[in-house]
Scaffold this active site. Structure first.
Site, PDB file in Angstrom:
ATOM      1  N   CYS A 159      17.312  20.873  20.319  1.00  0.00           N
ATOM      2  CA  CYS A 159      17.998  21.986  20.972  1.00  0.00           C
ATOM      3  C   CYS A 159      19.173  22.537  20.177  1.00  0.00           C
ATOM      4  CB  CYS A 159      18.486  21.564  22.351  1.00  0.00           C
ATOM      5  SG  CYS A 159      17.227  20.736  23.332  1.00  0.00           S
ATOM      6  N   THR A 267      18.286  10.259  23.978  1.00  0.00           N
ATOM      7  CA  THR A 267      18.237  11.371  24.923  1.00  0.00           C
ATOM      8  C   THR A 267      19.521  11.548  25.727  1.00  0.00           C
ATOM      9  OG1 THR A 267      17.204   9.974  26.638  1.00  0.00           O
ATOM     10  CG2 THR A 267      15.732  11.250  25.209  1.00  0.00           C
ATOM     11  N   HIS A 298      26.277  24.354  26.995  1.00  0.00           N
ATOM     12  CA  HIS A 298      24.876  23.954  26.839  1.00  0.00           C
ATOM     13  C   HIS A 298      24.193  23.957  28.200  1.00  0.00           C
ATOM     14  CE1 HIS A 298      21.455  22.278  24.829  1.00  0.00           C
ATOM     15  NE2 HIS A 298      21.456  21.191  25.569  1.00  0.00           N
ATOM     16  N   THR A 302      20.594  19.420  34.012  1.00  0.00           N
ATOM     17  CA  THR A 302      20.190  18.034  34.245  1.00  0.00           C
ATOM     18  C   THR A 302      21.357  17.278  34.871  1.00  0.00           C
ATOM     19  OG1 THR A 302      20.879  17.321  32.036  1.00  0.00           O
ATOM     20  CG2 THR A 302      18.586  18.040  32.305  1.00  0.00           C
ATOM     21  N   GLU A 309      28.956  17.147  29.593  1.00  0.00           N
ATOM     22  CA  GLU A 309      29.563  18.292  28.918  1.00  0.00           C
ATOM     23  C   GLU A 309      30.874  18.705  29.581  1.00  0.00           C
ATOM     24  OE1 GLU A 309      28.488  22.665  27.035  1.00  0.00           O
ATOM     25  OE2 GLU A 309      27.076  21.749  28.437  1.00  0.00           O
ATOM     26  N   LYS A 330      21.709  29.612  30.585  1.00  0.00           N
ATOM     27  CA  LYS A 330      20.360  29.067  30.777  1.00  0.00           C
ATOM     28  C   LYS A 330      19.909  29.205  32.221  1.00  0.00           C
ATOM     29  CE  LYS A 330      20.267  25.590  27.047  1.00  0.00           C
ATOM     30  NZ  LYS A 330      21.630  25.761  26.527  1.00  0.00           N
ATOM     31  N   HIS A 335      15.716  27.372  28.963  1.00  0.00           N
ATOM     32  CA  HIS A 335      16.039  26.616  27.754  1.00  0.00           C
ATOM     33  C   HIS A 335      14.967  26.848  26.699  1.00  0.00           C
ATOM     34  CE1 HIS A 335      17.628  23.804  25.074  1.00  0.00           C
ATOM     35  NE2 HIS A 335      17.718  22.723  25.823  1.00  0.00           N
ATOM     36  N   PHE A 395      18.615  16.439  21.993  1.00  0.00           N
ATOM     37  CA  PHE A 395      18.020  15.109  21.944  1.00  0.00           C
ATOM     38  C   PHE A 395      18.171  14.585  20.513  1.00  0.00           C
ATOM     39  CE2 PHE A 395      14.628  15.338  25.573  1.00  0.00           C
ATOM     40  CZ  PHE A 395      15.650  15.303  26.502  1.00  0.00           C
TER      41      PHE A 395
END
Length: 409
Positions: A159, A267, A298, A302, A309, A330, A335, A395
């Site tokens: 990403c 991850t 970002h 999730t 973040e 996003k 994404h 990731f």
């Protein structure tokens, strides 16, 4: 003395459309380009995606298309649009121009078709599958389209791919290696096998019932995951003095870049790694945290990533610091994996150019663990905004941050 680098052109193929100003208007209004793919398309469970409306016919002949994957088709289109937007005639010495591309997955459609032919149909696999599926094919096609003989490189860093491509292109211009760059990213992987693989990871957003366009909800207490998307975004970079000399429109200057590794988990993101990256990007730009007024985060929606973040932002700017407005676009475009950094850097440049900040859409109940100054619902005016940061965290623990400033005409 380092050369200052200007962003003079933007080209987009995106889930929100292909016209720069129309895309920005939709973002400011909090409109979503996310839609539902039913089970017949995904081959498994329904999924919400950010699909780009794209017809390759204006850009390629039928003969050319036989060996060009969708990812390269969109890359060439977006790069061409960026050059047109910049009103730039490339220098005669094309060795002074570089092509810097971020692409994480490569030509997924070509690879998927090759596997299908081999395993399902027991038929011949096209020899064009190799050249169509390689990750650096978009860079090669852009270089060939415009006769560019300078650097032609691809960064495959999940990403963070196109953010790194932009940062490295900036460095090359800054240090006099090249005079111009076409830099950004492309990704095209909305295929059943790939969607199912992401569904198996249990990180994709739920279909959101009757409102799939609201499925991506960064920082919301009830967020359910990210939304996969496709598209391409390219920026034209050139020395600021040269841009001014030719009377170019300057969206913003690209002044800071850093790439750092978490080195903790393949991850799971890490606060320390993100903090190191942002601090290094600020130092590269010669700016303090207090001079940054906007962060295009970002923000993938999730459960873990959003909190990490925000903690990283709090570590640098302080919790609820009013000077830093934050949004996760996003929520509206999804994404784009390797292309996301390119799209979000373009958006950040437009934010500075228009002095308007788009929102995080669909966040109805803010997670108490994500306390920073979010812009929610609709966009807001930011008449005093002078500098911004765009984050791309991948990731593998690879992080990239870019710092941009508004050009004072």
């Amino acid at each position: 003395m380092k050369t200052a680098v200007a962003i003079t052109g933007i080209g987009l193929i995106s889930p929100l459309g292909n016209q720069v100003e129309a895309v920005f208007s939709r973002l400011m209004a909090g409109e979503s380009g996310i839609r539902l793919l039913d089970a017949e398309v995904t081959g498994c469970k329904p999924a919400v995606v950010g699909a780009a409306e794209f017809d390759p016919a204006p850009w390629f002949t039928r003969l050319q298309l036989s060996g060009v994957d969708r990812v390269s088709q969109m890359a060439v289109a977006a790069a061409t649009l960026a050059l047109e937007d910049a009103a730039l005639t490339l220098p005669a010495e094309r060795e002074q121009v570089g092509v810097y591309v971020g692409c994480a997955m490569g030509g997924s459609s070509a690879l998927d078709k090759g596997f299908h032919n081999f395993y399902a149909e027991k038929s011949r696999v096209s020899p064009l599958s190799v050249i169509a599926s390689m990750a650096n094919a978009p860079a090669g096609h852009i270089s060939m389209r415009f006769g560019i003989t300078g650097p032609s490189v691809n960064y495959s860093v999940a990403c963070a791919s196109s953010a790194i491509a932009l940062g490295e292109a900036m460095r090359a211009i800054r240090h006099g290696e090249i005079t111009h760059a076409i830099a950004g990213g492309a990704e095209a992987m909305l295929l059943p096998g790939i969607i199912n693989a992401w569904q198996s990871m249990q990180v994709l957003a739920s279909t959101a019932g009757e409102h799939p366009e609201q499925a991506c909800r960064p920082y919301d207490k009830e967020r359910s995951g990210l939304v996969l998307a496709e598209g391409a975004a390219f920026l034209i970079l050139e020395g600021l003095d040269a841009a001014l000399a030719r009377g170019a429109r300057i969206y913003a200057t690209l002044d800071g870049y850093a790439c750092r590794s978490d080195a903790t988990h393949i991850t799971k993101p890490d606060v320390g790694g993100q903090v190191r990256t942002m601090r290094a990007a600020l130092a590269d730009a010669g700016l303090s945290a207090g001079q940054i007024g906007y962060c295009n985060s970002h923000g993938t929606a999730t459960q873990v990533g959003d909190v990490v973040e925000c903690q990283a932002l709090q570590s640098i700017w302080g919790e609820d610091t009013p000077g830093l407005q934050v949004s996760a676009t996003k929520s509206m475009h999804g994404h784009l994996l390797g292309a996301t950094g390119g799209l979000e850097t373009a958006i950040t440049a437009l934010v500075l150019y228009h002095q308007q900040v788009p929102p995080t859409a669909n966040c109805r109940q803010l997670d108490e663990n994500c306390r920073v100054q979010h812009v929610l619902g609709k966009g807001v005016a930011a008449p005093d905004l002078q500098a911004a940061i765009s984050n791309s965290f991948a990731f593998g623990g690879s992080n990239a941050s870019l710092v941009l400033q508004r050009h004072q005409a």
